[in-house]
Design a protein around this motif. Structure first.
Motif, PDB file in Angstrom:
ATOM      1  N   GLY A   1      23.275  -2.703 -79.098  1.00  5.91           N
ATOM      2  CA  GLY A   1      23.797  -3.870 -78.375  1.00  5.91           C
ATOM      3  C   GLY A   1      24.778  -4.658 -79.227  1.00  5.91           C
ATOM      4  O   GLY A   1      25.832  -5.098 -78.740  1.00  5.91           O
ATOM      5  N   GLU A   2      24.452  -4.824 -80.503  1.00 10.71           N
ATOM      6  CA  GLU A   2      25.322  -5.573 -81.420  1.00 10.71           C
ATOM      7  C   GLU A   2      26.685  -4.862 -81.555  1.00 10.71           C
ATOM      8  O   GLU A   2      27.726  -5.496 -81.520  1.00 10.71           O
ATOM      9  N   PHE A   3      26.611  -3.552 -81.692  1.00 13.10           N
ATOM     10  CA  PHE A   3      27.836  -2.753 -81.865  1.00 13.10           C
ATOM     11  C   PHE A   3      28.728  -2.879 -80.622  1.00 13.10           C
ATOM     12  O   PHE A   3      29.925  -3.169 -80.729  1.00 13.10           O
ATOM     13  N   ILE A   4      28.105  -2.707 -79.449  1.00  9.86           N
ATOM     14  CA  ILE A   4      28.858  -2.782 -78.188  1.00  9.86           C
ATOM     15  C   ILE A   4      29.450  -4.187 -78.006  1.00  9.86           C
ATOM     16  O   ILE A   4      30.623  -4.349 -77.667  1.00  9.86           O
ATOM     17  N   SER A   5      28.597  -5.209 -78.263  1.00  5.05           N
ATOM     18  CA  SER A   5      29.055  -6.598 -78.097  1.00  5.05           C
ATOM     19  C   SER A   5      30.222  -6.898 -79.029  1.00  5.05           C
ATOM     20  O   SER A   5      31.156  -7.609 -78.647  1.00  5.05           O
ATOM     21  N   PHE A   6      30.168  -6.362 -80.243  1.00  7.49           N
ATOM     22  CA  PHE A   6      31.239  -6.602 -81.203  1.00  7.49           C
ATOM     23  C   PHE A   6      32.559  -6.020 -80.680  1.00  7.49           C
ATOM     24  O   PHE A   6      33.604  -6.678 -80.744  1.00  7.49           O
ATOM     25  N   ILE A   7      32.465  -4.818 -80.125  1.00  8.20           N
ATOM     26  CA  ILE A   7      33.685  -4.187 -79.563  1.00  8.20           C
ATOM     27  C   ILE A   7      34.213  -5.040 -78.405  1.00  8.20           C
ATOM     28  O   ILE A   7      35.419  -5.305 -78.300  1.00  8.20           O
ATOM     29  N   PHE A   8      33.288  -5.504 -77.554  1.00  6.89           N
ATOM     30  CA  PHE A   8      33.690  -6.333 -76.404  1.00  6.89           C
ATOM     31  C   PHE A   8      34.369  -7.618 -76.878  1.00  6.89           C
ATOM     32  O   PHE A   8      35.362  -8.053 -76.295  1.00  6.89           O
ATOM     33  N   ILE A   9      33.837  -8.218 -77.944  1.00  2.00           N
ATOM     34  CA  ILE A   9      34.410  -9.477 -78.450  1.00  2.00           C
ATOM     35  C   ILE A   9      35.850  -9.233 -78.926  1.00  2.00           C
ATOM     36  O   ILE A   9      36.750 -10.030 -78.632  1.00  2.00           O
ATOM     37  N   VAL A  10      36.057  -8.113 -79.597  1.00  2.00           N
ATOM     38  CA  VAL A  10      37.410  -7.778 -80.070  1.00  2.00           C
ATOM     39  C   VAL A  10      38.356  -7.654 -78.862  1.00  2.00           C
ATOM     40  O   VAL A  10      39.471  -8.209 -78.866  1.00  2.00           O
ATOM     41  N   ILE A  11      37.890  -6.973 -77.824  1.00  2.00           N
ATOM     42  CA  ILE A  11      38.713  -6.808 -76.605  1.00  2.00           C
ATOM     43  C   ILE A  11      38.991  -8.164 -75.964  1.00  2.00           C
ATOM     44  O   ILE A  11      40.133  -8.473 -75.596  1.00  2.00           O
ATOM     45  N   LEU A  12      37.934  -8.983 -75.860  1.00  2.00           N
ATOM     46  CA  LEU A  12      38.078 -10.298 -75.212  1.00  2.00           C
ATOM     47  C   LEU A  12      39.057 -11.180 -75.981  1.00  2.00           C
ATOM     48  O   LEU A  12      39.864 -11.901 -75.376  1.00  2.00           O
ATOM     49  N   LEU A  13      39.009 -11.100 -77.313  1.00  2.00           N
ATOM     50  CA  LEU A  13      39.904 -11.939 -78.124  1.00  2.00           C
ATOM     51  C   LEU A  13      41.373 -11.518 -77.956  1.00  2.00           C
ATOM     52  O   LEU A  13      42.277 -12.353 -78.086  1.00  2.00           O
ATOM     53  N   ARG A  14      41.565 -10.267 -77.632  1.00  2.00           N
ATOM     54  CA  ARG A  14      42.944  -9.791 -77.388  1.00  2.00           C
ATOM     55  C   ARG A  14      43.522 -10.463 -76.137  1.00  2.00           C
ATOM     56  O   ARG A  14      44.700 -10.778 -76.065  1.00  2.00           O
ATOM     57  N   PHE A  15      42.658 -10.673 -75.130  1.00  2.00           N
ATOM     58  CA  PHE A  15      43.117 -11.279 -73.870  1.00  2.00           C
ATOM     59  C   PHE A  15      43.008 -12.804 -73.871  1.00  2.00           C
ATOM     60  O   PHE A  15      43.430 -13.460 -72.929  1.00  2.00           O
ATOM     61  N   TYR A  16      42.379 -13.335 -74.921  1.00  2.00           N
ATOM     62  CA  TYR A  16      42.065 -14.776 -74.965  1.00  2.00           C
ATOM     63  C   TYR A  16      43.281 -15.678 -74.685  1.00  2.00           C
ATOM     64  O   TYR A  16      43.185 -16.582 -73.861  1.00  2.00           O
ATOM     65  N   PRO A  17      44.444 -15.445 -75.334  1.00  2.00           N
ATOM     66  CA  PRO A  17      45.583 -16.349 -75.103  1.00  2.00           C
ATOM     67  C   PRO A  17      46.075 -16.357 -73.653  1.00  2.00           C
ATOM     68  O   PRO A  17      46.657 -17.343 -73.202  1.00  2.00           O
ATOM     69  N   LYS A  18      45.819 -15.256 -72.949  1.00  2.00           N
ATOM     70  CA  LYS A  18      46.300 -15.168 -71.552  1.00  2.00           C
ATOM     71  C   LYS A  18      45.339 -15.817 -70.562  1.00  2.00           C
ATOM     72  O   LYS A  18      45.642 -15.941 -69.384  1.00  2.00           O
ATOM     73  N   MET A  19      44.172 -16.205 -71.030  1.00  2.00           N
ATOM     74  CA  MET A  19      43.147 -16.747 -70.113  1.00  2.00           C
ATOM     75  C   MET A  19      43.395 -18.220 -69.810  1.00  2.00           C
ATOM     76  O   MET A  19      44.071 -18.915 -70.581  1.00  2.00           O
ATOM     77  N   SER A  20      42.782 -18.674 -68.691  1.00  2.00           N
ATOM     78  CA  SER A  20      42.952 -20.074 -68.276  1.00  2.00           C
ATOM     79  C   SER A  20      42.112 -20.993 -69.168  1.00  2.00           C
ATOM     80  O   SER A  20      40.981 -20.659 -69.528  1.00  2.00           O
ATOM     81  N   GLN A  21      42.697 -22.141 -69.495  1.00  2.00           N
ATOM     82  CA  GLN A  21      41.975 -23.101 -70.355  1.00  2.00           C
ATOM     83  C   GLN A  21      41.074 -24.040 -69.550  1.00  2.00           C
ATOM     84  O   GLN A  21      40.258 -24.745 -70.103  1.00  2.00           O
ATOM     85  N   ASN A  22      41.297 -24.073 -68.216  1.00  2.00           N
ATOM     86  CA  ASN A  22      40.536 -25.025 -67.379  1.00  2.00           C
ATOM     87  C   ASN A  22      39.095 -24.574 -67.170  1.00  2.00           C
ATOM     88  O   ASN A  22      38.772 -23.409 -67.386  1.00  2.00           O
ATOM     89  N   LEU A  23      38.293 -25.527 -66.686  1.00  2.00           N
ATOM     90  CA  LEU A  23      36.899 -25.202 -66.332  1.00  2.00           C
ATOM     91  C   LEU A  23      36.924 -24.324 -65.077  1.00  2.00           C
ATOM     92  O   LEU A  23      36.188 -23.431 -64.903  1.00  2.00           O
TER      93      LEU A  23
END
Lengths: 112, 413
Positions: free
Chosen positions: A90-112
């Motif tokens: 789970g830790e390994f998979i989550s770590f990979i997911f976090i890396v992917i999510l951080l790649r898209f982070y700047p494109k995401m909406s800042q609002n609630l």
């Protein structure tokens, strides 16, 4: 911006994980660890679920909450010393997911 | 600010719940049943565990039981090896006392079910135990009236008896039993003491239904070589001597008493209470896991019910959400408003589930002579589960409501 397919995949996987792991809140093995452990484990499961909802709507707070719940869960397992093979996986998979999510982070909406 | 937001949200949620009473009732029923199922199982398991652990505690942590059969559990139990073993005998007690230095006391006990009579009153199938004198050093029991046997009474096998609280109540009602003559399987005996009431024990070791007599008197009424008499030799360790040390010495002493060859397997079992605890731990884990699976999935189904009703609630109030947002309500306000409705619904369901559990435990107390208690821990656990399931099942509907466009929302019917 439209939600990328990989994020949809992460969210669906997250929902399924929560669905499977939530009943574990009441498992005797968690209850044995201490009085407040089911509550803490439940809060972690709920946080993971909410983070997935945030990711589904392509929000930055979803990524923040996902990372926070990842570290909280790791801390929980380290403190209770409940190391299992599924935890490492789970830790390994989550770590990979976090890396992917951080790649898209700047494109995401800042609002609630 | 946050407090005002919460207060407003809770008020909105309350209005919504009370305006659709039947719908609210049906949706909280799922959670009620789920919480009831899981907390009831936990309550029963906890109560059984407390009772059995209490009973094991009374057996003594530093006492070893010399018996024919070992207290092991599981499928690999070679009963055919054990069935030919001899039962412990009274004469072995003296030899053991002479050979063992690590023990504080030894005692012998055997028992059988007999009929006890006093005048026209009788109790059938009462446990009659024949004990050696030092039995009181092994087992702690209090007397409400009378006294324990003297050394000469046990040695000579006087016709005297100590009776359990329920035996005293059943035979003598309001009379004082001390000095009265009872008949144990037709043999006359004088009551010299009454044991304090202990309550029901799931291990069946309560003294309440027992009549205790000196061994040399009891041997008239029962076959001392019979396995049915369940003969046991108890050995209690001296202070600062571990059970393992004592068991090593006991093994050597018993092998020498029974003249076993060095290579021969022991023909006796040395049982400790920790063996029983381990066996019951496995049992409680199985019961707890079964309860967890049943209750966990009931709650999950209840959660889906709440999520469903929250989606309906959002759909019904879409234009109201639009009006609220156009008047300046923030996304967070809408989110908290629907989320608190879901949590409140779930908590009310959880409360009724806990109430139902409490009622069942109260009824259970009357039905079985055992302490069944809904503990504070389980109440907290019940409410925690309710809050969490409310958050999880209500978050998606609440969030989708908070993301609505005000103009589109006002236009919707």
């Amino acid at each position: 911006m439209k939600r990328p397919k990989i994020i949809s995949f992460i969210c669906i996987l997250g929902y399924i994980t929560v669905l499977i792991s939530f009943p574990q809140v009441f498992s005797p093995s968690i209850k044995k660890l201490g009085i407040f452990m089911p509550a803490i484990y439940g809060i972690l499961a709920a946080a993971n679920f909410i983070a997935c909802v945030g990711l589904w709507y392509f929000k930055q707070w979803g990524v923040q909450l996902y990372i926070l719940s990842f570290f909280s869960k790791t801390l929980f397992v380290v403190l209770t010393q409940q190391y299992t093979y599924s935890f490492y996986f789970g830790e390994f998979i989550s770590f990979i997911f976090i890396v992917i999510l951080l790649r898209f982070y700047p494109k995401m909406s800042q609002n609630l | 600010m946050l407090f005002i937001l919460l207060k407003e949200s809770v008020l909105f949620a309350w209005q919504s719940l009370t305006s659709n009473k039947l719908r609210s009732f049906l949706s909280l029923l799922g959670i009620t049943i789920g919480i009831f199922a899981i907390i009831l199982v936990f309550t029963i398991v906890d109560s059984l565990e407390n009772n059995i652990r209490g009973s094991i505690q009374t057996l003594g942590n530093n006492v070893v039981y010399i018996q024919k059969w070992p207290w092991t559990f599981g499928p690999d139990y070679p009963w055919w090896k054990y069935m030919n073993r001899p039962t412990p005998q009274y004469y072995e007690l003296d030899d053991l006392q002479r050979k063992c230095k690590s023990t504080e006391a030894f005692a012998y006990r055997m028992g059988a079910r007999k009929t006890i009579k006093y005048k026209s009153n009788s109790i059938q199938n009462a446990v009659v135990a024949g004990i050696s004198h030092d039995f009181y050093k092994i087992k702690n029991f209090d007397l409400t009236a009378g006294r324990y046997f003297t050394q000469s009474e046990t040695d000579a096998g006087y016709r005297v008896a100590l009776i359990g609280a329920n035996i005293a109540q059943g035979l003598f009602l309001n009379e004082d039993p001390i000095g009265k003559e009872i008949k144990i399987a037709g043999q006359k005996a004088s009551v010299i003491g009454v044991l304090k009431k202990e309550g029901e024990s799931l291990l069946g070791n309560s003294f309440d239904y027992q009549v205790i007599t000196p061994f040399n008197f009891a041997r008239i009424m029962m076959d001392t070589r019979s396995e049915n008499a369940d003969p046991i030799i108890y050995a209690k360790a001296r202070p600062n001597v571990t059970n393992a040390e004592m068991m090593d010495e006991l093994t050597g002493a018993l092998r020498s008493i029974r003249k076993l060859k060095p290579a021969a397997e022991p023909d006796f079992a040395l049982n400790e209470t920790s063996l029983l605890s381990k066996g019951f731990d496995q049992l409680f884990d199985i019961i707890g896991t079964a309860g967890w699976i049943i209750g966990g999935f009931s709650i999950l189904v209840g959660g889906f019910g709440i999520a469903n009703i929250m989606f309906v609630s959002v759909r019904e109030r879409t234009n109201l959400i639009g009006i609220q947002k156009s008047l300046g309500a923030k996304n967070l306000f809408i989110l908290v408003q629907f989320l608190s409705e879901s949590v409140m619904l779930s908590c009310v369901g959880g409360f009724f589930g806990l109430l139902l559990t409490y009622i069942i435990t109260m009824l259970g107390k009357g039905a079985v002579d055992m302490e069944i208690t809904l503990t504070g821990t389980n109440v907290v656990l019940g409410f925690t589960i309710s809050i969490l399931i409310g958050i999880i099942s209500g978050f998606i509907p609440a969030y989708s409501a908070s993301q609505l466009d005000p103009v589109e929302a006002i236009r919707s019917n």
